[in-house]
Design a protein around this motif. Structure first.
Motif, PDB file in Angstrom:
ATOM      1  N   LEU A 166       0.773  -1.062   0.035  1.00  9.55           N
ATOM      2  CA  LEU A 166       0.057  -0.087   0.026  1.00  9.55           C
ATOM      3  C   LEU A 166       0.880   1.319   0.220  1.00  9.55           C
ATOM      4  N   LEU A 167       1.974   1.333   0.723  1.00 10.24           N
ATOM      5  CA  LEU A 167       2.750   2.366   1.030  1.00 10.24           C
ATOM      6  C   LEU A 167       3.683   2.533  -0.349  1.00 10.24           C
ATOM      7  N   SER A 168       3.949   1.647  -1.344  1.00 11.15           N
ATOM      8  CA  SER A 168       4.455   1.629  -2.513  1.00 11.15           C
ATOM      9  C   SER A 168       3.628   2.557  -3.620  1.00 11.15           C
ATOM     10  N   HIS A 169       2.182   2.707  -3.338  1.00 11.79           N
ATOM     11  CA  HIS A 169       1.463   3.393  -4.321  1.00 11.79           C
ATOM     12  C   HIS A 169       1.558   4.972  -3.649  1.00 11.79           C
ATOM     13  N   LEU A 170       2.109   5.184  -2.703  1.00 14.38           N
ATOM     14  CA  LEU A 170       2.141   6.677  -2.268  1.00 14.38           C
ATOM     15  C   LEU A 170       3.365   7.453  -2.993  1.00 14.38           C
ATOM     16  N   PRO A 171       3.194   8.558  -3.522  1.00 17.83           N
ATOM     17  CA  PRO A 171       4.473   9.308  -4.103  1.00 17.83           C
ATOM     18  C   PRO A 171       5.432   9.583  -2.978  1.00 17.83           C
ATOM     19  N   PHE A 172       6.623   9.537  -3.343  1.00 13.05           N
ATOM     20  CA  PHE A 172       7.754   9.914  -2.419  1.00 13.05           C
ATOM     21  C   PHE A 172       8.118   9.093  -1.085  1.00 13.05           C
ATOM     22  N   ALA A 173       7.272   7.940  -0.923  1.00 14.11           N
ATOM     23  CA  ALA A 173       7.259   7.062  -0.072  1.00 14.11           C
ATOM     24  C   ALA A 173       8.610   6.242   0.066  1.00 14.11           C
ATOM     25  N   GLY A 174       8.972   6.002  -1.312  1.00 13.45           N
ATOM     26  CA  GLY A 174      10.238   5.301  -1.396  1.00 13.45           C
ATOM     27  C   GLY A 174      10.219   3.768  -0.975  1.00 13.45           C
ATOM     28  N   VAL A 175       9.022   3.292  -1.222  1.00 14.19           N
ATOM     29  CA  VAL A 175       8.964   1.920  -0.757  1.00 14.19           C
ATOM     30  C   VAL A 175       8.596   1.068  -1.938  1.00 14.19           C
ATOM     31  N   GLU A 176       9.279   0.015  -2.119  1.00 13.36           N
ATOM     32  CA  GLU A 176       8.775  -1.007  -3.239  1.00 13.36           C
ATOM     33  C   GLU A 176       7.916  -2.216  -2.784  1.00 13.36           C
TER      34      GLU A 176
END
Length: 334
Positions: free
Chosen positions: A32-42
């Protein structure tokens, strides 16, 4: 509210991670975090895992949260408007009436309308109103309107409507398997189609019920006191009963008959927040959604790879709870 929100989020993560395919809650959060911009999570999930998550598990959890919130809030509203601790969509005949209405559309839908699936919630709503009105009138006129009278009237009305539903089922043998599996209660049938079908009814009914919290607090003072404060008790009852019946009908239309949610959750919430319906109803929305999501996890894992009908699990949990409430109510009245 904070505790209920946290419980709902935790139940949702547990619900989407539970199942035969191993997908951890931590991996889901990272996805879910990978869809957030600038989160930097794959995202650690593969294509098949994402498809399983989006197409099967996520709509089931969302549906569980919606249905649980509807049934629990309807139960709390019925208890407030009737000033009766045992009022519940199933005990008042609302669920049985909704079930009869939905069954009529399932069996005769092609003859009645070109879009039988879309007509199920409306037919369930009409049936729910008929069931509640019959139970309330019977309990008020024949039994004096007390707690025991209302419960007995609700049981009688529910039995009659259930018998009528069985008769309708036998008239539509071709649809018998579909209706029977629906009656047992479940959340994993229609996916996002069911979510799209139920959310408008859920939104309208919940908004109306939450807006009526203050009015239910005034009704708790008694009709004479409410009238002196400028409130029309009859109009308030019609609005609340209609909204609670719509919530019950929407839940029954997409999930089948799932009992005891409307009596267990409001009583637990009342123990936590007190007797103020302005607090009870919004907290009940959260706790009701979390409760049914957790119960659904039990239903699909306790006998895995098979799956129990969710109504069976809620009955195992709710029946002893109902007896406890009945005993407590009896002690208070005596």
């Amino acid at each position: 509210m904070v505790g209920g929100s946290a419980l709902l989020v935790a139940a949702g993560l547990l619900g989407v991670s539970a199942g035969a395919a191993d997908i951890s809650a931590a991996d889901i959060v990272r996805h879910l975090l990978s869809h957030l911009p600038f989160a930097g999570v794959e995202s650690p999930l593969g294509e098949r895992q994402v498809a399983l998550l989006v197409a099967l598990r996520l709509p089931r959890v969302v549906m569980g949260a919606i249905v649980g919130a509807l049934l629990a809030t309807a139960g709390g509203a019925y208890q407030g408007v009737f000033r009766n601790a045992l009022a519940d969509p199933f005990l008042l005949g609302a669920a049985a009436g909704a079930g009869l209405g939905a069954t009529l559309v399932m069996v005769f839908g092609q003859e009645l309308t070109d879009t039988p699936r879309a007509a199920v919630p409306f037919a369930a709503f009409v049936g729910a109103l008929v069931g509640v009105a019959a139970a309330y009138l019977l309990g008020s006129t024949a039994g004096g309107g007390g707690t025991a009278s209302l419960v007995l009237a609700g049981v009688a009305v529910s039995s009659f409507l259930s018998a009528a539903q069985t008769l309708v089922q036998q008239m539509g043998v071709d649809q018998l398997q579909r209706v029977y599996s629906w009656l047992l209660g479940g959340l994993g049938r229609g996916g996002w189609d069911d979510v799209r079908l139920v959310w408008p009814y859920a939104l309208v009914s919940l908004v109306v019920l939450l807006a009526c919290g203050y009015l239910l607090d005034m009704l708790a003072l008694g009709d004479d006191k409410a009238l002196s404060l400028g409130l029309n008790p009859g109009v308030v009852r019609i609005i609340v009963i209609s909204a609670a019946s719509l919530a019950t009908a929407a839940a029954v239309a997409v999930s089948g008959l799932i009992g005891f949610v409307g009596i267990v959750v409001p009583h637990v919430v009342r123990r936590l927040v007190g007797a103020n319906y302005r607090a009870i109803l919004p907290v009940t929305v959260l706790f009701g959604g979390a409760f049914l999501v957790l119960v659904d996890i039990v239903a699909r894992t306790v006998v895995a790879p098979a799956e129990l009908p969710i109504g069976v699990v809620t009955a195992f949990l709710g029946a002893p709870f109902f007896l406890l409430i009945l005993r407590t109510t009896r002690h208070r009245t005596t």
